[in-house]
Design a protein around this motif. Structure first.
Motif, PDB file in Angstrom:
ATOM      1  N   ASP A 108       4.667   2.476  -9.129  1.00 27.14           N
ATOM      2  CA  ASP A 108       5.129   1.239  -8.500  1.00 27.14           C
ATOM      3  C   ASP A 108       5.885   1.565  -7.208  1.00 27.14           C
ATOM      4  O   ASP A 108       5.820   2.686  -6.706  1.00 27.14           O
ATOM      5  CB  ASP A 108       5.986   0.423  -9.474  1.00 27.14           C
ATOM      6  CG  ASP A 108       7.222   1.174  -9.937  1.00 27.14           C
ATOM      7  OD1 ASP A 108       7.619   2.178  -9.295  1.00 27.14           O
ATOM      8  OD2 ASP A 108       7.802   0.760 -10.960  1.00 27.14           O
ATOM      9  N   ARG A 109       6.643   0.594  -6.702  1.00 30.97           N
ATOM     10  CA  ARG A 109       7.313   0.780  -5.414  1.00 30.97           C
ATOM     11  C   ARG A 109       8.433   1.815  -5.473  1.00 30.97           C
ATOM     12  O   ARG A 109       9.038   2.133  -4.433  1.00 30.97           O
ATOM     13  CB  ARG A 109       7.851  -0.556  -4.902  1.00 30.97           C
ATOM     14  CG  ARG A 109       6.733  -1.524  -4.504  1.00 30.97           C
ATOM     15  CD  ARG A 109       7.289  -2.807  -3.909  1.00 30.97           C
ATOM     16  NE  ARG A 109       7.985  -2.575  -2.664  1.00 30.97           N
ATOM     17  CZ  ARG A 109       7.404  -2.454  -1.480  1.00 30.97           C
ATOM     18  NH1 ARG A 109       6.084  -2.530  -1.379  1.00 30.97           N
ATOM     19  NH2 ARG A 109       8.126  -2.249  -0.383  1.00 30.97           N
ATOM     20  N   SER A 130       1.171   0.146  -7.591  1.00 33.22           N
ATOM     21  CA  SER A 130       0.696  -0.630  -8.737  1.00 33.22           C
ATOM     22  C   SER A 130       0.900  -2.127  -8.549  1.00 33.22           C
ATOM     23  O   SER A 130       0.149  -2.935  -9.114  1.00 33.22           O
ATOM     24  CB  SER A 130       1.402  -0.160 -10.019  1.00 33.22           C
ATOM     25  OG  SER A 130       2.797  -0.386  -9.937  1.00 33.22           O
ATOM     26  N   GLU A 131       1.895  -2.509  -7.747  1.00 33.44           N
ATOM     27  CA  GLU A 131       2.127  -3.936  -7.510  1.00 33.44           C
ATOM     28  C   GLU A 131       0.975  -4.601  -6.766  1.00 33.44           C
ATOM     29  O   GLU A 131       0.843  -5.831  -6.797  1.00 33.44           O
ATOM     30  CB  GLU A 131       3.422  -4.149  -6.719  1.00 33.44           C
ATOM     31  CG  GLU A 131       4.688  -3.910  -7.509  1.00 33.44           C
ATOM     32  CD  GLU A 131       5.174  -2.473  -7.416  1.00 33.44           C
ATOM     33  OE1 GLU A 131       6.280  -2.190  -7.866  1.00 33.44           O
ATOM     34  OE2 GLU A 131       4.403  -1.630  -6.900  1.00 33.44           O
ATOM     35  N   CYS A 132       0.162  -3.810  -6.099  1.00 31.51           N
ATOM     36  CA  CYS A 132      -0.971  -4.376  -5.349  1.00 31.51           C
ATOM     37  C   CYS A 132      -2.074  -4.869  -6.284  1.00 31.51           C
ATOM     38  O   CYS A 132      -2.972  -5.596  -5.848  1.00 31.51           O
ATOM     39  CB  CYS A 132      -1.536  -3.345  -4.386  1.00 31.51           C
ATOM     40  SG  CYS A 132      -0.361  -2.804  -3.109  1.00 31.51           S
TER      41      CYS A 132
END
Length: 206
Positions: A108-109, A130-132
């Protein structure tokens, strides 16, 4: 135009010395006995999900709890993660020679936080995390997004990673592939170039 799309864990950042003990600690806390860090590293080099899957099957554990405990432990130790040896210099020199840097990671970010803490975030134009919500590697969806969004030519773009799933995503996207394989774990994995350290990446791409 030249571009390099980098994996994060084990490629730009040497995260395994933190990740492996965290996973082993999470397993032991839930009753796993005889957990071997060398084996967990080998499994994690395939993917974290593979390591967790094998562990859950062997010790009758529940994956969701393992992931949760692992992430809590890892989050408390992220400050211990450092770049792969020579990677800051390699990224800087390639950028000076005209390369555009991008990140493609399952993380993730927190990956961006890790890069920022080491002074590397400014070297990257964009990151697929992963947020994409793109499909996970080896699916090339995230990589294809970067190619399209930034007009990157496939024949001038490298996908660089330390695991087969990284270079498989690159092959599926039609870009050039570089496998960082310091321990020769994947001698039969097809790739355009195979290197053992960051300095070799610089020699091959410069």
């Amino acid at each position: 135009m030249h571009a390099a799309v980098w994996d994060y864990d084990g490629t730009v950042m040497d995260t395994y010395p933190v990740m492996v003990p965290c996973l082993c600690e999470a397993l032991r806390a839930r009753g796993a006995e005889g957990v071997d860090e060398t084996e967990m590293l080998t499994l994690m080099k395939d993917s974290l999900s593979q390591a967790v899957s094998v562990a859950c099957a062997r010790w009758g554990l529940e994956a969701e709890g393992i992931y949760r405990d692992f992430r809590i432990l890892e989050r408390g130790r992220m400050h211990l993660m450092r770049p792969v040896a020579d990677m800051p210099e390699v990224l800087t020199k390639l950028k000076d020679e005209g390369y555009r840097h991008f990140l493609f990671t399952h993380r993730d970010r927190s990956a961006l936080t890790g890069l920022e803490s080491c002074g590397l975030l400014g070297l990257f134009e964009d990151a697929v995390t992963s947020e994409c919500a793109f499909a996970r590697k080896p699916d090339p969806e995230g990589l294809l997004h970067l190619l399209k969004t930034y007009g990157l030519p496939a024949d001038g773009t490298w996908m660089i990673g330390d695991r087969p799933l990284d270079v498989r995503a690159g092959r599926a996207a039609g870009v050039r592939t570089c496998l960082l394989d310091p321990e020769d774990r994947f001698p039969k994995e097809p790739c355009d170039i195979r290197v053992h350290d960051a300095r070799e990446i610089l020699l091959e791409l410069a």
